[in-house]
Design a protein around this motif. Structure first.
Motif, PDB file in Angstrom:
ATOM      1  N   GLY A   1       4.928   8.253 -63.502  1.00  0.00           N
ATOM      2  CA  GLY A   1       4.375   7.137 -63.030  1.00  0.00           C
ATOM      3  C   GLY A   1       5.522   5.923 -63.169  1.00  0.00           C
ATOM      4  O   GLY A   1       5.274   4.780 -62.829  1.00  0.00           O
ATOM      5  N   ARG A   2       6.790   6.138 -63.837  1.00  0.00           N
ATOM      6  CA  ARG A   2       7.864   5.238 -64.036  1.00  0.00           C
ATOM      7  C   ARG A   2       8.046   4.767 -62.764  1.00  0.00           C
ATOM      8  O   ARG A   2       8.476   5.340 -61.697  1.00  0.00           O
ATOM      9  CB  ARG A   2       9.179   5.930 -64.726  1.00  0.00           C
ATOM     10  CG  ARG A   2       9.864   4.719 -65.112  1.00  0.00           C
ATOM     11  CD  ARG A   2      11.245   5.619 -65.927  1.00  0.00           C
ATOM     12  NE  ARG A   2      10.552   5.842 -67.114  1.00  0.00           N
ATOM     13  CZ  ARG A   2      11.348   6.308 -68.212  1.00  0.00           C
ATOM     14  NH1 ARG A   2      12.694   6.656 -67.617  1.00  0.00           N
ATOM     15  NH2 ARG A   2      11.044   6.895 -69.173  1.00  0.00           N
ATOM     16  N   SER A   3       8.121   3.372 -62.485  1.00  0.00           N
ATOM     17  CA  SER A   3       8.689   2.519 -61.334  1.00  0.00           C
ATOM     18  C   SER A   3       9.768   2.730 -61.126  1.00  0.00           C
ATOM     19  O   SER A   3      10.745   3.021 -61.795  1.00  0.00           O
ATOM     20  CB  SER A   3       8.127   1.156 -61.528  1.00  0.00           C
ATOM     21  OG  SER A   3       9.018   0.301 -62.159  1.00  0.00           O
ATOM     22  N   LEU A   4      10.275   2.471 -59.609  1.00  0.00           N
ATOM     23  CA  LEU A   4      11.505   2.627 -59.274  1.00  0.00           C
ATOM     24  C   LEU A   4      12.414   1.492 -59.852  1.00  0.00           C
ATOM     25  O   LEU A   4      13.478   1.676 -60.125  1.00  0.00           O
ATOM     26  CB  LEU A   4      11.757   2.395 -57.625  1.00  0.00           C
ATOM     27  CG  LEU A   4      13.022   2.503 -56.920  1.00  0.00           C
ATOM     28  CD1 LEU A   4      13.521   3.709 -57.171  1.00  0.00           C
ATOM     29  CD2 LEU A   4      12.812   2.438 -55.552  1.00  0.00           C
ATOM     30  N   GLU A   5      11.873   0.466 -59.887  1.00  0.00           N
ATOM     31  CA  GLU A   5      12.530  -0.812 -60.397  1.00  0.00           C
ATOM     32  C   GLU A   5      12.967  -0.526 -62.117  1.00  0.00           C
ATOM     33  O   GLU A   5      14.030  -0.674 -62.586  1.00  0.00           O
ATOM     34  CB  GLU A   5      11.641  -1.897 -60.557  1.00  0.00           C
ATOM     35  CG  GLU A   5      12.383  -3.290 -61.201  1.00  0.00           C
ATOM     36  CD  GLU A   5      13.577  -3.650 -60.894  1.00  0.00           C
ATOM     37  OE1 GLU A   5      14.502  -4.127 -61.753  1.00  0.00           O
ATOM     38  OE2 GLU A   5      13.952  -3.369 -59.526  1.00  0.00           O
ATOM     39  N   THR A   6      12.091   0.220 -62.825  1.00  0.00           N
ATOM     40  CA  THR A   6      12.081   0.414 -64.215  1.00  0.00           C
ATOM     41  C   THR A   6      13.548   1.509 -64.288  1.00  0.00           C
ATOM     42  O   THR A   6      14.317   1.454 -64.921  1.00  0.00           O
ATOM     43  CB  THR A   6      10.912   1.207 -64.936  1.00  0.00           C
ATOM     44  OG1 THR A   6       9.953  -0.022 -65.074  1.00  0.00           O
ATOM     45  CG2 THR A   6      11.451   1.551 -66.362  1.00  0.00           C
ATOM     46  N   VAL A   7      13.341   2.466 -63.273  1.00  0.00           N
ATOM     47  CA  VAL A   7      14.596   3.340 -63.083  1.00  0.00           C
ATOM     48  C   VAL A   7      15.678   2.489 -62.951  1.00  0.00           C
ATOM     49  O   VAL A   7      16.590   3.199 -63.671  1.00  0.00           O
ATOM     50  CB  VAL A   7      14.201   4.370 -62.235  1.00  0.00           C
ATOM     51  CG1 VAL A   7      15.302   5.545 -62.022  1.00  0.00           C
ATOM     52  CG2 VAL A   7      13.072   5.456 -62.718  1.00  0.00           C
ATOM     53  N   ARG A   8      15.708   1.872 -61.931  1.00  0.00           N
ATOM     54  CA  ARG A   8      17.058   1.242 -61.771  1.00  0.00           C
ATOM     55  C   ARG A   8      17.560   0.339 -62.967  1.00  0.00           C
ATOM     56  O   ARG A   8      18.685   0.381 -63.328  1.00  0.00           O
ATOM     57  CB  ARG A   8      16.864   0.239 -60.636  1.00  0.00           C
ATOM     58  CG  ARG A   8      16.521   0.989 -59.113  1.00  0.00           C
ATOM     59  CD  ARG A   8      16.523  -0.209 -58.223  1.00  0.00           C
ATOM     60  NE  ARG A   8      15.929   0.639 -56.975  1.00  0.00           N
ATOM     61  CZ  ARG A   8      16.449   0.878 -55.913  1.00  0.00           C
ATOM     62  NH1 ARG A   8      17.571  -0.106 -55.593  1.00  0.00           N
ATOM     63  NH2 ARG A   8      16.016   1.294 -54.765  1.00  0.00           N
ATOM     64  N   ARG A   9      16.628  -0.295 -63.541  1.00  0.00           N
ATOM     65  CA  ARG A   9      17.017  -1.245 -64.686  1.00  0.00           C
ATOM     66  C   ARG A   9      17.529  -0.259 -65.865  1.00  0.00           C
ATOM     67  O   ARG A   9      18.496  -0.403 -66.524  1.00  0.00           O
ATOM     68  CB  ARG A   9      15.910  -2.158 -65.113  1.00  0.00           C
ATOM     69  CG  ARG A   9      16.228  -3.047 -66.201  1.00  0.00           C
ATOM     70  CD  ARG A   9      15.308  -4.299 -66.329  1.00  0.00           C
ATOM     71  NE  ARG A   9      13.867  -3.615 -65.763  1.00  0.00           N
ATOM     72  CZ  ARG A   9      12.732  -3.866 -66.187  1.00  0.00           C
ATOM     73  NH1 ARG A   9      12.658  -4.516 -67.236  1.00  0.00           N
ATOM     74  NH2 ARG A   9      11.667  -3.311 -65.894  1.00  0.00           N
ATOM     75  N   SER A  10      16.897   1.060 -66.249  1.00  0.00           N
ATOM     76  CA  SER A  10      17.371   1.756 -67.225  1.00  0.00           C
ATOM     77  C   SER A  10      18.533   2.203 -66.652  1.00  0.00           C
ATOM     78  O   SER A  10      19.662   2.469 -67.778  1.00  0.00           O
ATOM     79  CB  SER A  10      16.424   2.901 -67.408  1.00  0.00           C
ATOM     80  OG  SER A  10      16.428   3.817 -66.490  1.00  0.00           O
ATOM     81  N   ILE A  11      19.072   2.706 -65.575  1.00  0.00           N
ATOM     82  CA  ILE A  11      20.453   3.001 -65.385  1.00  0.00           C
ATOM     83  C   ILE A  11      21.388   2.156 -65.370  1.00  0.00           C
ATOM     84  O   ILE A  11      22.395   2.230 -66.092  1.00  0.00           O
ATOM     85  CB  ILE A  11      20.329   3.673 -63.913  1.00  0.00           C
ATOM     86  CG1 ILE A  11      19.633   5.110 -63.725  1.00  0.00           C
ATOM     87  CG2 ILE A  11      21.727   3.786 -63.304  1.00  0.00           C
ATOM     88  CD1 ILE A  11      19.054   5.411 -62.187  1.00  0.00           C
ATOM     89  N   GLU A  12      21.047   0.785 -65.052  1.00  0.00           N
ATOM     90  CA  GLU A  12      22.083  -0.148 -65.048  1.00  0.00           C
ATOM     91  C   GLU A  12      22.577  -0.511 -66.588  1.00  0.00           C
ATOM     92  O   GLU A  12      23.658  -0.714 -66.871  1.00  0.00           O
ATOM     93  CB  GLU A  12      21.415  -1.389 -64.620  1.00  0.00           C
ATOM     94  CG  GLU A  12      21.290  -1.612 -63.267  1.00  0.00           C
ATOM     95  CD  GLU A  12      20.266  -2.733 -62.631  1.00  0.00           C
ATOM     96  OE1 GLU A  12      20.189  -3.709 -63.643  1.00  0.00           O
ATOM     97  OE2 GLU A  12      20.105  -2.737 -61.394  1.00  0.00           O
ATOM     98  N   ASN A  13      21.710  -0.264 -67.411  1.00  0.00           N
ATOM     99  CA  ASN A  13      21.779  -0.352 -68.956  1.00  0.00           C
ATOM    100  C   ASN A  13      22.080   0.607 -69.737  1.00  0.00           C
ATOM    101  O   ASN A  13      21.760   0.622 -71.044  1.00  0.00           O
ATOM    102  CB  ASN A  13      20.538  -1.402 -69.411  1.00  0.00           C
ATOM    103  CG  ASN A  13      20.619  -2.624 -68.844  1.00  0.00           C
ATOM    104  OD1 ASN A  13      21.590  -3.596 -68.993  1.00  0.00           O
ATOM    105  ND2 ASN A  13      19.545  -2.773 -67.990  1.00  0.00           N
ATOM    106  N   SER A  14      22.437   1.732 -69.228  1.00  0.00           N
ATOM    107  CA  SER A  14      22.812   3.159 -69.904  1.00  0.00           C
ATOM    108  C   SER A  14      24.130   3.822 -69.429  1.00  0.00           C
ATOM    109  O   SER A  14      24.475   3.381 -68.380  1.00  0.00           O
ATOM    110  CB  SER A  14      21.670   4.238 -69.720  1.00  0.00           C
ATOM    111  OG  SER A  14      20.384   3.606 -70.119  1.00  0.00           O
TER     112      SER A  14
END
Length: 137
Positions: A29-42
């Motif tokens: 259920g992880r949102s697309l926005e959360t996935v994008r933000r996690s990628i930006e900061n990793s």
């Protein structure tokens, strides 16, 4: 031919989001926005076969003392071919991640893979604390 890259421009966000949100046990259920933000900061690692993304992992780190490995996956149709081992090896040997004092990760089912790279159960689990917000992905 296998390629492993930290180039975020090569990542297929749809593949990553679909796996994490629909197929993983840890990020359902992880949102697309959360996935994008996690990628930006990793620091992200994509693994590619014939220019198709077949896996992913990311590292959260200060590049000096600590790193946390997470969201590691290989698409089901590519599992059992050694791709996971190659991906973790690329992460553990990445030049920017050498000399760190502590690495961490959590897994329900891949202890054997990570043990090959020196991961072990916590020596002092009583020292570790967490806040787990179950309503957030």
């Amino acid at each position: 031919m296998i390629e492993i890259s930290t180039d975020k421009a090569k990542l297929n966000i749809q593949v990553i989001h679909n796996y994490l949100s629909n197929e993983s046990y840890w990020a359902k259920g992880r949102s697309l926005e959360t996935v994008r933000r996690s990628i930006e900061n990793s620091l992200c690692f994509g693994i590619y076969s014939e220019n198709k993304q077949v896996g992913f992992a990311r590292v959260i780190t200060d590049y000096a003392v600590f790193a946390w490995l997470l969201d590691v996956f290989i698409l089901p149709e590519y599992q059992g071919k050694g791709y996971g081992k190659k991906l973790v090896e690329a992460i553990m040997t990445h030049p920017d991640l050498q000399g760190l004092r502590r690495w961490g990760l959590g897994t329900d089912d891949a202890h054997g893979l990570y043990k090959q790279f020196g991961f072990a159960p916590l020596q002092k689990p009583g020292n570790m604390m967490e806040i787990l917000n179950k309503s957030s992905h």
